[in-house]
Design a protein around this motif. Sequence first.
Motif, short mmCIF file in Angstrom:
data_model
loop_
_atom_site.label_atom_id
_atom_site.label_comp_id
_atom_site.label_asym_id
_atom_site.label_seq_id
_atom_site.Cartn_x
_atom_site.Cartn_y
_atom_site.Cartn_z
N PHE A 88 0.85 -1.18 0.00
CA PHE A 88 0.00 0.00 0.00
C PHE A 88 0.90 1.24 0.00
CE2 PHE A 88 -4.35 -1.45 1.83
CZ PHE A 88 -4.39 -2.47 0.89
N ARG A 89 0.28 2.42 -0.14
CA ARG A 89 1.09 3.63 -0.22
C ARG A 89 1.85 3.93 1.05
NH1 ARG A 89 -3.29 5.55 -2.61
NH2 ARG A 89 -3.24 5.75 -4.86
N ASP A 90 1.43 3.31 2.17
CA ASP A 90 2.19 3.56 3.39
C ASP A 90 3.51 2.80 3.42
OD1 ASP A 90 1.35 0.99 3.76
OD2 ASP A 90 0.00 1.42 5.44
N GLY A 91 3.73 1.91 2.44
CA GLY A 91 4.98 1.17 2.38
C GLY A 91 5.11 0.09 3.43
N LYS A 92 4.03 -0.20 4.16
CA LYS A 92 4.10 -1.17 5.25
C LYS A 92 3.16 -2.35 5.02
CE LYS A 92 5.22 2.49 8.56
NZ LYS A 92 4.74 3.26 9.73
N ARG A 93 1.96 -2.07 4.53
CA ARG A 93 0.97 -3.13 4.35
C ARG A 93 1.16 -3.78 2.98
NH1 ARG A 93 -4.44 0.05 5.55
NH2 ARG A 93 -3.18 1.73 4.64
N LYS A 94 1.37 -5.08 2.99
CA LYS A 94 1.66 -5.81 1.76
C LYS A 94 0.38 -6.08 0.98
CE LYS A 94 4.04 -10.03 0.26
NZ LYS A 94 4.97 -9.35 -0.63
N VAL A 95 0.44 -5.95 -0.33
CA VAL A 95 -0.70 -6.24 -1.19
C VAL A 95 -0.79 -7.76 -1.37
CG1 VAL A 95 -1.75 -5.95 -3.46
CG2 VAL A 95 -0.52 -4.06 -2.42
N ASP A 96 -1.89 -8.33 -0.90
CA ASP A 96 -2.07 -9.78 -0.95
C ASP A 96 -2.91 -10.22 -2.14
OD1 ASP A 96 -0.66 -10.17 1.48
OD2 ASP A 96 -2.45 -9.58 2.60
N TYR A 97 -3.74 -9.33 -2.66
CA TYR A 97 -4.62 -9.72 -3.77
C TYR A 97 -5.04 -8.46 -4.52
CZ TYR A 97 -7.07 -13.75 -5.71
OH TYR A 97 -7.44 -14.80 -6.51
N ILE A 98 -5.41 -8.65 -5.77
CA ILE A 98 -5.82 -7.53 -6.63
C ILE A 98 -7.17 -7.86 -7.26
CG2 ILE A 98 -5.31 -6.31 -8.79
CD1 ILE A 98 -3.57 -5.32 -6.61
N LEU A 267 6.65 -17.64 16.12
CA LEU A 267 6.22 -16.29 15.72
C LEU A 267 7.35 -15.28 15.87
CD1 LEU A 267 2.68 -16.23 17.38
CD2 LEU A 267 3.27 -16.83 15.04
N SER A 268 8.59 -15.75 15.73
CA SER A 268 9.73 -14.84 15.87
C SER A 268 9.72 -13.77 14.80
CB SER A 268 11.04 -15.64 15.81
OG SER A 268 11.09 -16.41 14.63
N ASP A 269 9.20 -14.11 13.59
CA ASP A 269 9.11 -13.13 12.51
C ASP A 269 7.69 -13.18 11.96
OD1 ASP A 269 9.42 -11.36 10.48
OD2 ASP A 269 10.87 -12.54 9.34
N LYS A 270 6.83 -12.30 12.45
CA LYS A 270 5.43 -12.34 12.05
C LYS A 270 5.25 -11.99 10.57
CE LYS A 270 2.98 -11.55 16.41
NZ LYS A 270 1.95 -10.75 17.09
N ASP A 271 6.16 -11.16 10.04
CA ASP A 271 6.02 -10.75 8.64
C ASP A 271 6.18 -11.94 7.69
OD1 ASP A 271 5.58 -8.15 9.36
OD2 ASP A 271 7.70 -7.58 9.23
N SER A 272 7.02 -12.90 8.05
CA SER A 272 7.26 -14.05 7.17
C SER A 272 6.57 -15.33 7.65
CB SER A 272 8.77 -14.31 7.05
OG SER A 272 9.32 -14.63 8.33
N PHE A 273 5.85 -15.26 8.77
CA PHE A 273 5.18 -16.45 9.28
C PHE A 273 4.16 -16.96 8.25
CE2 PHE A 273 1.82 -18.52 11.85
CZ PHE A 273 2.59 -19.53 12.42
N PHE A 274 3.35 -16.04 7.72
CA PHE A 274 2.47 -16.36 6.60
C PHE A 274 3.14 -15.85 5.32
CE2 PHE A 274 -0.54 -15.90 10.18
CZ PHE A 274 -1.16 -17.14 10.12
N ASP A 275 3.61 -16.77 4.48
CA ASP A 275 4.27 -16.33 3.24
C ASP A 275 3.24 -15.84 2.24
OD1 ASP A 275 3.09 -18.64 2.37
OD2 ASP A 275 4.94 -19.77 2.13
N SER A 276 3.72 -15.29 1.12
CA SER A 276 2.82 -14.65 0.15
C SER A 276 1.82 -15.65 -0.42
CB SER A 276 3.64 -14.03 -0.98
OG SER A 276 4.45 -15.00 -1.62
N LYS A 277 2.25 -16.91 -0.62
CA LYS A 277 1.33 -17.93 -1.15
C LYS A 277 0.18 -18.18 -0.17
CE LYS A 277 2.19 -21.82 0.10
NZ LYS A 277 2.39 -23.18 0.61
N THR A 278 0.51 -18.30 1.12
CA THR A 278 -0.51 -18.56 2.13
C THR A 278 -1.44 -17.36 2.29
OG1 THR A 278 1.11 -19.94 3.28
CG2 THR A 278 -0.87 -19.34 4.50
N ARG A 279 -0.87 -16.15 2.25
CA ARG A 279 -1.68 -14.95 2.40
C ARG A 279 -2.69 -14.83 1.25
NH1 ARG A 279 0.98 -11.05 5.92
NH2 ARG A 279 -0.35 -9.44 5.00
N SER A 280 -2.25 -15.08 0.04
CA SER A 280 -3.17 -14.98 -1.11
C SER A 280 -4.24 -16.06 -1.04
CB SER A 280 -2.40 -15.06 -2.42
OG SER A 280 -1.75 -16.31 -2.55
N THR A 281 -3.86 -17.26 -0.56
CA THR A 281 -4.85 -18.33 -0.42
C THR A 281 -5.92 -17.94 0.58
OG1 THR A 281 -3.15 -19.99 -0.91
CG2 THR A 281 -5.16 -20.77 0.14
#
Length: 1019
Positions: A88-98, A267-281
């Motif tokens: 997103f424009r805030d540079g923090k929230r990852k785009v999971d789907y379009i 949960l040591s790294d929450k950003d990578s706990f759910f990878d992009s494939k899992t997030r989109s699913t």
Amino acid sequence: MEETALDPLLAKAAGAVDGEGAPPGGPHAQAATMRVNEKYSTLPAEDRSVHIVNICAIEDIGYLPSEGTLLTSLSVDPDAECKYGLYFRDGKRKVDYILVYHHKRASGSKTLARRVQHNDAGLGTRGAKQDQPLPGKAGPLEAGPPEPPVDYHEDDKQFRRDEYEGNLLEAGLELERDEDTKIHGLGFVKIHAPWNVLCREAEFLKLKMPTKKMYHINETHGILKKINSVLQKITDPIQPKVAEHRPQTMKRLFYPFSREKQHLFDLSDKDSFFDSKTRSTIVYEILKRTTCTKAKYSMGITSLLANGVYSAAYPLHDGDYEGENVEFNDRKLLYEEWARYGVFYKYQPIDLIRKYFGEKIGLYFAWLGVYTQMLIPASVVGIIVFLYGCATVDENIPSMEMCDQRRNITMCPLCDKTCSYWKMSSACATARASHLFDNPATVFFSVFMALWAATFMEHWKRKQMRLNYLWDLTGFEEEEEAVKDHPRAEYEARVLEKSLRKESKNKEKRRHIPEESTNKWKQRVKTAMAGVKLTDKVKLTWRDRFPAYFTNLVSIIFMIAVTFAIVLGVIIYRISTAAALAMNSSPSIRSNIRVTVTATAVVINLVVIILLDEVYGCIARWLTKIEVPKTEKSFEERLIFKAFLLKFVNSYTPIFYVAFFKGRFVGRPGDYVYIFRSFRMEECAPGGCLMELCIQLSIIMLGKQLIQNNLFEIGIPKMKKFIRHMKLKRQSPPEHEEHVKRRQRHEVDYNLEPFAGLTPEYMEMIIQFGFVTLFVASFPLAPLFALLNNIIEIRLDAKKFVTELRRPVAVRAKDIGIWYNILRGVGKLAVIINAFVISFTSDFIPRLVYLYMYSQDGTMHGFVNHTLSSFNVSDFQNGTAPNDPLDLGYEVQICRYKDYREPPWSEHKYDISKDFWAVLAARLAFVIVFQNLVMFMSDFVDWVIPDIPKDISQQIHKEKVLMVELFMREEQGKLQLLDTWMDKEHKKDEPCNNHSPRAGPDSLGGTPAPSHAHHGSVL
């Protein structure tokens, strides 16, 4: 509260042009507005110094020429912050789907004003389903030139999008709209799933996630360990340089995610706990489940796409795969280590493929890799068999006798009138070439390939189980059932149609009955909910589907009849062309009639097969659609069955004709069989039809692989991409800023080809598997050509998935589905077909019968003469004798033809001889013995090789034990903590009890019973 604040906000935004002050509505309305902006604004908190109302007002009066100006004033490099569309424009929230939709784009600054409003306020205000216009859609903001005529169809789509996106917000997703893109007329909705939504859905979907617990994988010991280490060193150069591909000694314990047991997970790294494939699913599951119901019936994302409300929906690729200053990502790694032709010699990084594309696509490439590896030994044995034929061709007595010009065997004409008598020695080249594929080694190769097919299936089952363990897919059936039950959009629409028909009939009946209640509000609720309720209750029965089933049956029979008709047309072409070439005055043309006719006919067959394959694929999809299957799984299985049936018949019918029908129903000289009373059935060459079968099989197989599997797969996607690019280039306005500005990730991915499923990929490989196994007795080099094709095919498919296609939604699967059953069926059919090819198409059985029953000296001398019958030329029917009987330079009295019949001087002349029945009995006996023996050996291989590798079954058991220990330890820890807390509470209560004036003697003893009762009430 939020909706209440919107109308004053809009009014103030319009009034701000006249210089009015702060937004009206009181402090509560202002607070609600600020909360909406705080939660759903697309700008970071530190950059939101300008209030949204003032931005709207400034844009509306024209002081904001472009969005770039606004963003530049708020951020130094907004595109760099959001990684060019990945965030997103805030540079923090990852785009999971379009989500992509078409919109009527206005001109000038008003479009940009609408875009920012939709971004910063519009999506945030759809917390509840509202009937009021959204900000920037209507009302006082619409100042300026008059609007074009209202498009009610587009308004309806916009209405559905508004409600649907509002429901997505209610589901917890965060959205950001982007309509100012380089692609004219397209708007994009970016979707982000926050942490709490991911946790909720992961628990709902029972996703297995890594826990903190790690354990050692059992390693081999002794000699096996040394062998494995040596093999690893040898194969190290051909291993991909991917972390996931390295041998692992430790493995994390995976467990279905639970929010109550978050402390168990890593949960040591929450950003990578759910990878992009899992997030989109997860987001896709929410999109399927979320509905908009104001349109009278329930519509999820599949229905919205089918109805054109949205034009596309897809997850984003991780980034660019080539170019300068490209950040390292999984897509780039896949391109470098997998999707290039330069790495064709390396193993596939299956774990990384699964991580990026999901289990279903990972299993396809794993299966393709196992199949290609198994083709290596089959190719080696096939080459040895072919070389054996080459080495023994000069020692083959039957071909030597056919080539011996001193024998002077005169053969009967191959066609009526125009064809003349010919010498058997003229077919010398064909006879010698036939021995390359028709020799005793081909029988061994047929048995070998039947056992190879069984071994391949068992090897794949074991590999599949290993992947299930490594990918933590054990115990997957429950969620698979849940996914299967989700109805398709077309099914929902058909059920709705049926529901509405029933509803209209009921209304007609009720029209004559006076209404009891006049409560309008109740009637509105009933009307609004009728579609949803009926869609849930009403189901399609066999009566509803009967017209579709009947159409399917008739269409499939018609398509098969068309295939047979085309084969018959090619047969007529061969017969007529052979007759025409026989009239040619050139001796070279007449001597090569058989080769010319065979080659041209096979090329015609190849072109027809390729064209009909495409037609039959479309027809199979149409036939499946009109059946309206309920679920995607049911749709896919029905489509696969129809497409495979039609393509199987289309690909193999010409080959079946040559193998089993050509030369079987010819008749004899003087009594030939005719088609349409004009065309005489064609005969096999004196050396048999096996050589012609080999030519037919090789040209069709190689042609299909080269043209259909490679050129079409490369050329058609590139052509579609070029056409789409040119279309978008014509539509987009040639603005200088758009050329300078780097395209966003969602814009780049939109130009890629949509993913159409794995059915075409599997289908071409299954058809190839049929070529390799079904007629391998006639073409031992088939596995070699399949191997060479697959080496290219793997990299071609990899490049297509990484560079040409939009990223598909990751789908979990633990096997390859119905394709495994089709493979087993083809393997079983191959045994039967090869038995018939060896016994009826080749001369293997007649040679054995001659060798052991009729040979005078125990050799093959005299075999050719034994297989030929004699014919007196005076017995030709009127009008069928050769026009030039002296073409050979002498008068012919007796000519020979290949068959087992009585000679003309016999009492029962031209009747079938006893030799025919002896050979037929031997052929049938060979079919029965060969089929049962090979089937038994295949089943024995299946039984000997366990489906689950021993080490994997041990590891699965070990995981279960560790999981039980983990939970037992957790429960013990809870009990100890509870006991400790209870003891502390008990000690705190003791002083109070000692100073109590009412305390009796018993209370001084501190008996635990009252204390525990007291604590129990506290707990």
